[in-house]
Design an enzyme around this catalytic site. Structure first.
Site, PDB file in Angstrom:
ATOM      1  CE  LYS A  75      -2.144   1.905  -3.794  1.00 22.75           C
ATOM      2  NZ  LYS A  75      -1.141   2.234  -4.943  1.00 22.75           N
ATOM      3  NE  ARG A 103       1.679   5.402   6.088  1.00 26.83           N
ATOM      4  CZ  ARG A 103       1.899   5.502   4.921  1.00 26.83           C
ATOM      5  NH1 ARG A 103       0.654   4.886   4.001  1.00 26.83           N
ATOM      6  NH2 ARG A 103       2.750   5.955   4.220  1.00 26.83           N
ATOM      7  CE  LYS A 113      -0.690   0.400   0.944  1.00 28.55           C
ATOM      8  NZ  LYS A 113       0.775   0.856   0.851  1.00 28.55           N
TER       9      LYS A 113
END
Length: 306
Positions: free
Chosen positions: A67, A209, A215
């Protein structure tokens, strides 16, 4: 403006701070409407957004990547845009020769360089030297059909043909189990990384989303809008003690408000984020009323559209 205590009790807070206190009272009374974001939402690209990693997923179904702590960038085939749809004033050489194909990625200045990335992207007149330190890390092709597993080689081939050192494909790989995932997460964070991303191999690109994108971090973080400044007490007398912030609303319901009082430097307490500003905070889950637990200020979100 620095906030200092004055000798007279009636002037304990400077004028600006007394105004902020009045702002707090208005906010608590529901008479103050938070400032609206500055982003051009009508032109916002429909991007695939991540949910938070949770137990019970089938890890072999997902590709893993680092990330990147940068600014989301969307190349629409002609121009570079922020997540909110605002045009990014990148130097002409930075995007020269890019294909007329949509690319989704991160404008990244390296681990731990988020403020530098934001500062570079926000400038209306591009700083050539600053952009030399930036990279466009491509992680998906929104207009490319097929599942993510099939989009990866197409993306890698496209980046290879662009053949510019500042345009790179984000490395995607597989991990065997959740223990290995947590070990890699700890190693990545220790080395200055933000966390990991999981992308379901069978997923199509969706502008929403979704659990197809997750994540993985050592903590959760999100944004809230500053509603008012709460005066400090004790060692924080004369400066900001906490921010009254409001979480985004869900399903048409008004977001919860709570006090954000930790994580600030002395300088930030003297000159707190302005009312209407978006701030990022970290937390550890929610309590029964939906308020974040152990919330701590991280930074001002410099541009709401980022």
């Amino acid at each position: 403006m620095t906030l200092q205590a004055a000798p007279a009790k009636s002037d304990r807070y400077p004028g600006n701070f007394r105004i902020r206190t009045l702002t707090l009272l208005l906010a608590l009374a529901g008479l103050l409407t938070p400032a609206l974001p500055l982003s051009a939402t009508e032109a916002s690209p429909q991007l695939m957004l991540a949910k938070v990693y949770h137990a019970g997923i089938s890890l072999p179904d997902y590709w893993v990547s680092e990330k990147l702590d940068g600014v989301r960038g969307y190349w629409d085939g002609e121009k570079l845009l922020t997540r909110g749809g605002e045009r990014i004033a990148a130097p002409s050489w930075f995007t020269a020769g890019w294909p007329k194909v949509a690319m989704d990625g991160e404008l990244w200045a390296g681990r731990g360089q988020f403020p530098k990335a934001v500062s570079t992207v926000r400038q209306q007149t591009p700083d050539d030297a600053a952009w030399r330190a930036m990279r466009f890390m491509v992680f998906d092709l929104p207009a490319q059909g097929g599942p993510f597993t099939e989009r990866i080689p197409v993306l890698n081939g496209m980046v290879s043909r662009i053949d510019q050192p500042w345009v790179q494909a984000v490395a995607q790989f597989k991990l065997a189990n959740h223990q290995t995932l947590q070990s890699l997460l700890a190693k990545t964070v220790k080395q200055g990384g933000e966390g990991l991303m999981l992308h379901r191999g069978a997923s199509l690109y969706k502008g929403q989303r979704t659990d197809d994108l997750l994540k993985v971090k050592t903590h959760e973080d999100t944004e809230a809008r500053v509603i008012a400044h709460i005066p400090g007490k004790g060692k924080h007398a004369g400066v900001m003690g906490a921010l009254l912030v409001q979480m985004p609303g869900v399903d048409g319901k008004t977001g919860e408000r709570f006090k954000l009082g930790t994580g600030f430097s002395d300088k930030q307490r003297q000159r707190p984020p302005a009312v209407g500003t978006l701030v990022t905070y970290r937390f550890r889950g929610l309590n029964d009323s939906g308020i974040p637990r152990f919330a701590s200020f991280m930074r001002v979100r410099e541009d709401p559209s980022l």
